[in-house]
Write a protein that holds these residues in place. Sequence first.
Motif, PDB file in Angstrom:
ATOM      1  N   LEU A  62      50.921  22.089  31.452  1.00 23.45           N
ATOM      2  CA  LEU A  62      52.232  22.761  31.510  1.00 23.45           C
ATOM      3  C   LEU A  62      53.170  21.562  31.186  1.00 23.45           C
ATOM      4  O   LEU A  62      54.252  21.878  30.406  1.00 23.45           O
ATOM      5  CB  LEU A  62      52.479  23.144  32.704  1.00 23.45           C
ATOM      6  CG  LEU A  62      53.931  23.914  32.910  1.00 23.45           C
ATOM      7  CD1 LEU A  62      53.678  25.215  32.286  1.00 23.45           C
ATOM      8  CD2 LEU A  62      54.082  24.455  34.517  1.00 23.45           C
ATOM      9  N   THR A  63      52.888  20.581  31.330  1.00 22.54           N
ATOM     10  CA  THR A  63      53.957  19.282  31.010  1.00 22.54           C
ATOM     11  C   THR A  63      53.703  19.085  29.379  1.00 22.54           C
ATOM     12  O   THR A  63      54.847  18.883  28.845  1.00 22.54           O
ATOM     13  CB  THR A  63      53.459  17.915  31.485  1.00 22.54           C
ATOM     14  OG1 THR A  63      53.414  17.919  32.906  1.00 22.54           O
ATOM     15  CG2 THR A  63      54.395  16.789  30.939  1.00 22.54           C
ATOM     16  N   ILE A 154      60.952  15.907  44.420  1.00 26.33           N
ATOM     17  CA  ILE A 154      60.266  17.100  45.095  1.00 26.33           C
ATOM     18  C   ILE A 154      61.342  18.294  45.089  1.00 26.33           C
ATOM     19  O   ILE A 154      61.074  19.440  44.644  1.00 26.33           O
ATOM     20  CB  ILE A 154      59.606  16.815  46.625  1.00 26.33           C
ATOM     21  CG1 ILE A 154      58.733  15.650  46.502  1.00 26.33           C
ATOM     22  CG2 ILE A 154      59.189  18.003  47.185  1.00 26.33           C
ATOM     23  CD1 ILE A 154      57.569  15.981  45.768  1.00 26.33           C
ATOM     24  N   LEU A 155      62.456  18.189  45.709  1.00 20.55           N
ATOM     25  CA  LEU A 155      63.377  19.041  45.894  1.00 20.55           C
ATOM     26  C   LEU A 155      64.195  19.255  44.312  1.00 20.55           C
ATOM     27  O   LEU A 155      64.409  20.414  44.116  1.00 20.55           O
ATOM     28  CB  LEU A 155      64.621  18.511  46.873  1.00 20.55           C
ATOM     29  CG  LEU A 155      64.339  18.649  48.302  1.00 20.55           C
ATOM     30  CD1 LEU A 155      65.225  18.224  48.965  1.00 20.55           C
ATOM     31  CD2 LEU A 155      63.492  19.819  48.605  1.00 20.55           C
ATOM     32  N   GLY A 156      64.190  18.179  43.613  1.00 22.21           N
ATOM     33  CA  GLY A 156      64.858  18.297  42.057  1.00 22.21           C
ATOM     34  C   GLY A 156      64.130  19.178  41.428  1.00 22.21           C
ATOM     35  O   GLY A 156      65.068  20.177  40.808  1.00 22.21           O
ATOM     36  N   PRO A 157      62.874  19.432  41.234  1.00 15.94           N
ATOM     37  CA  PRO A 157      62.354  20.422  40.446  1.00 15.94           C
ATOM     38  C   PRO A 157      62.727  21.838  40.762  1.00 15.94           C
ATOM     39  O   PRO A 157      63.212  22.911  39.999  1.00 15.94           O
ATOM     40  CB  PRO A 157      60.796  20.451  40.376  1.00 15.94           C
ATOM     41  CG  PRO A 157      60.691  18.636  40.675  1.00 15.94           C
ATOM     42  CD  PRO A 157      61.944  18.472  41.743  1.00 15.94           C
ATOM     43  N   SER A 209      51.806  25.762  42.806  1.00 16.16           N
ATOM     44  CA  SER A 209      51.317  24.433  42.775  1.00 16.16           C
ATOM     45  C   SER A 209      51.703  23.753  41.513  1.00 16.16           C
ATOM     46  O   SER A 209      51.992  22.707  41.287  1.00 16.16           O
ATOM     47  CB  SER A 209      49.971  24.370  43.244  1.00 16.16           C
ATOM     48  OG  SER A 209      49.683  25.155  44.702  1.00 16.16           O
ATOM     49  N   ILE A 210      51.257  24.486  40.333  1.00 17.19           N
ATOM     50  CA  ILE A 210      51.363  23.909  39.004  1.00 17.19           C
ATOM     51  C   ILE A 210      52.659  23.663  38.995  1.00 17.19           C
ATOM     52  O   ILE A 210      52.858  22.663  38.281  1.00 17.19           O
ATOM     53  CB  ILE A 210      50.701  25.011  37.987  1.00 17.19           C
ATOM     54  CG1 ILE A 210      49.250  25.426  38.097  1.00 17.19           C
ATOM     55  CG2 ILE A 210      51.032  24.582  36.759  1.00 17.19           C
ATOM     56  CD1 ILE A 210      48.949  26.348  37.151  1.00 17.19           C
ATOM     57  N   GLY A 215      56.529  19.846  37.519  1.00 11.57           N
ATOM     58  CA  GLY A 215      58.069  19.711  37.838  1.00 11.57           C
ATOM     59  C   GLY A 215      58.358  18.136  38.307  1.00 11.57           C
ATOM     60  O   GLY A 215      58.984  17.373  37.722  1.00 11.57           O
ATOM     61  N   ALA A 216      57.515  17.558  39.299  1.00 16.82           N
ATOM     62  CA  ALA A 216      57.647  16.233  39.895  1.00 16.82           C
ATOM     63  C   ALA A 216      57.219  15.318  38.746  1.00 16.82           C
ATOM     64  O   ALA A 216      58.159  14.359  38.694  1.00 16.82           O
ATOM     65  CB  ALA A 216      56.856  16.137  40.925  1.00 16.82           C
TER      66      ALA A 216
END
Length: 341
Positions: A62-63, A154-157, A209-210, A215-216
């Motif tokens: 996904l990245t 963690i919260l950023g995404p 989860s993905i 995202g992180a």
Amino acid sequence: MTNIKTLKKEVAPYEKSTTKESVWQLINTLGPFFLLWFLAYESLSVSYWLALVPIILAAGFLTRIFIIFHDCTHYSFFKSRKVNRAVGTAMGIMTLFPFDQWGHDHAVHHATSGNLDKRGTGDIWTMTVDEYRAAPLKTRLAYRFYRNPFVMFILGPIYVFLLKNRFNRKNARKKERNNTYFVNLVLVVLVTLFCLTLGWLPFLLVQGSIFMISGAFGIWLFYVQHTFEDSYFEEDKEWEYVLAAVEGSSFYKLPKAIQFLTGNIGYHHVHHLSPRVPNYKLEEAHNNTKPLQNVPTISLMTSLSSIKFKLWDEERKNFVTFKAAKVQKSARITPQAKPEL
């Protein structure tokens, strides 16, 4: 660095996309992603921990999908602008990013990266040492909160991808607003269909989860490519585009497997120097342009030290920690001389 004024010309031959390579990258990215997603879903019947293996691999792909989206917003992935828009919008739906909105903010990022007088759009909040010292307590606390690794990675995404991306920026044009509405509508339809057919809990466990892992990792990549000790920041009158590109964007030397999953974005200095170079030509441009091989280089291990850098020191021209900034402040305060009796 030698030949600094001719660097853009030296990289120019790599700015042309190749349809065959672009299509092949779509195949070798989307194919494995959907297969891994299916394997993760099927593995849930045994154990979430078993499903975590394909989930982690899918997050890597996904990245890679995001890098394709990213190239499309630069109109560098295909020769046709229409094809770039179509593919980019589709990849944006998969990564939760509106094509036009992010394309605008990212273009501003490229045009202002490392410019101390033009911060605030498409970049990570960065304060100088003097700004931090002069700021009111609430601003300093907010900045420390923002720069906390848990908040940023963690919260950023969750905030950026799920919330911020769902709303248009102020003064957005009609075309950009409509693109955001379209992406949001498609997302609602797709999520509803998946929840109805697969069940909301399995879908959340797999896709959630993905999303969190990719995202992180994605924010980490963006962070570390501009936040390293000897980066580049200058006031507008001293700022130079080429220097900002090659000195303010790192060469993130990654293991080949991670380099593949990240679409060569570790060659970030090449990308900032010439955003029209498609991701699959970044390594070739780097290897064949000698001056680019002397840019700031960080490895997977040395990049971990970037977590501690919080403030830009304008005097020393490097990033420093909160502690170092405090020590410097104390060192500058000299005791007053005692009055003679």
